[in-house]
Every structure is written in C-alpha cells, then in structure tokens.
Design an enzyme around this catalytic site. Structure first.
Site, PDB file in Angstrom:
ATOM      1  N   PHE A 182      22.190  44.446   0.826  1.00 38.05           N
ATOM      2  CA  PHE A 182      20.852  44.361   0.245  1.00 38.05           C
ATOM      3  C   PHE A 182      20.612  42.947  -0.263  1.00 38.05           C
ATOM      4  O   PHE A 182      21.421  42.401  -1.008  1.00 38.05           O
ATOM      5  CB  PHE A 182      20.704  45.363  -0.914  1.00 38.05           C
ATOM      6  N   TYR A 242      17.864  40.344  -2.234  1.00 37.82           N
ATOM      7  CA  TYR A 242      16.677  40.324  -3.092  1.00 37.82           C
ATOM      8  C   TYR A 242      16.354  38.924  -3.575  1.00 37.82           C
ATOM      9  O   TYR A 242      15.351  38.715  -4.235  1.00 37.82           O
ATOM     10  CB  TYR A 242      16.882  41.236  -4.309  1.00 37.82           C
ATOM     11  N   GLY A 243      17.173  37.939  -3.250  1.00 40.70           N
ATOM     12  CA  GLY A 243      16.974  36.555  -3.693  1.00 40.70           C
ATOM     13  C   GLY A 243      17.192  35.603  -2.535  1.00 40.70           C
ATOM     14  O   GLY A 243      16.615  35.761  -1.459  1.00 40.70           O
ATOM     15  N   SER A 244      18.060  34.635  -2.727  1.00 42.50           N
ATOM     16  CA  SER A 244      18.238  33.576  -1.730  1.00 42.50           C
ATOM     17  C   SER A 244      18.778  34.088  -0.395  1.00 42.50           C
ATOM     18  O   SER A 244      18.577  33.436   0.629  1.00 42.50           O
ATOM     19  CB  SER A 244      19.156  32.485  -2.274  1.00 42.50           C
ATOM     20  N   GLU A 275      28.537  33.594  -3.662  1.00 44.67           N
ATOM     21  CA  GLU A 275      27.897  34.114  -4.870  1.00 44.67           C
ATOM     22  C   GLU A 275      28.776  34.112  -6.115  1.00 44.67           C
ATOM     23  O   GLU A 275      28.263  34.267  -7.215  1.00 44.67           O
ATOM     24  CB  GLU A 275      27.405  35.549  -4.608  1.00 44.67           C
TER      25      GLU A 275
END
Length: 140
Positions: free
Chosen positions: A52, A54-56, A129
């Site tokens: 999933f 949701y950002g970069s 990350e």
C-alpha cells in the site's frame, strides 16, 4: 500577493546540513537487520504480495510491480506524526513527515509485486524507509 518560486528565492533557503547520524539510543540498521525485517514481512506470504502506497511511493516506487490499483485502507489515516532529525530536519529543528496513524481512512494505491522478485522488492522497501534501530515506524 503572489510569490513566485524563483532561483533566487531557492538560493536563499538552500543549506547543506551534515547528517548527524542516528539519535541517542539508536543505531544504523545493518544487512542482518534488513534480512530479519524482510523475513518477518514475508512470513507465510510466498505469493500475491501487495504494497500500500500513500506518500512518496505513489510517484517514486522503489520496486518493480505487475499491477496497481486505487485503494483505501480503513482504520488508518495520514498524519504529520513522524519527527525527523535526519534528512528533513535536525535535532535542533526536527522536521515532520506524513505517516499512518490509527483511525479514519486513507486513499492511496496498492502495487502487486512480481512473484519471482518478492524478496528483492521487499528488501528495498525498509532500506528506503527505515535507517535506525529500533525503528520509529513499524513495518507491516
């Protein structure tokens, strides 16, 4: 009044900050740490793995994928809750980054990883990350 983003304006805010390294009580993750994270994430999931975003990862995924779909995750929402003292901030002036927090919902994209390259793709995610142990964000 409208302010244009010019080269001159960017030059005024550009500053080079040396990475201070992990904060007190933390250490840089090592290859064995990333291998353990990968093992935990893939436990019981040898195929059909989805990530999933949701950002970069939406505009810069660090892995190959074979399918992508719009998705909503329920029970989690975006929130500026991850304090950064490296890269986007310093110990004196921490930066904030979006992370997922409990409650609500969040729209994003899910990417299906190729079955033949799951371990390599999953290995790249925590390396991008996460940098310090114990992690400030928990991979799931």
């Amino acid at each position: 009044m409208t302010l244009a983003l010019t080269e001159d304006l960017l030059a005024r805010i550009d500053r080079k900050i040396e990475d201070a390294g992990p904060g007190p009580g933390l250490r840089n993750l090592k290859d064995r740490d990333y291998a353990e994270i990968r093992k935990q994430l893939l436990a019981g999931r040898p195929r059909n793995v989805w990530v999933f975003a949701y950002g970069s990862l939406l505009w810069n995924p660090c892995f190959e994928f074979v399918e992508e779909r719009p998705a909503t995750v329920h029970g989690w929402h975006r929130r500026f809750s991850l304090w950064l003292t490296r890269w986007r901030g310093t110990r004196e002036r921490p930066g904030l980054m979006l992370a997922l927090d409990r409650g609500g919902s969040c729209r994003g994209v899910v990417y299906r990883l190729p079955d033949l390259d799951i371990e390599a793709a999953i290995d790249r995610l925590p390396r991008r990350e996460m940098s310090a142990n114990p992690p400030t964000n928990i991979p799931r």
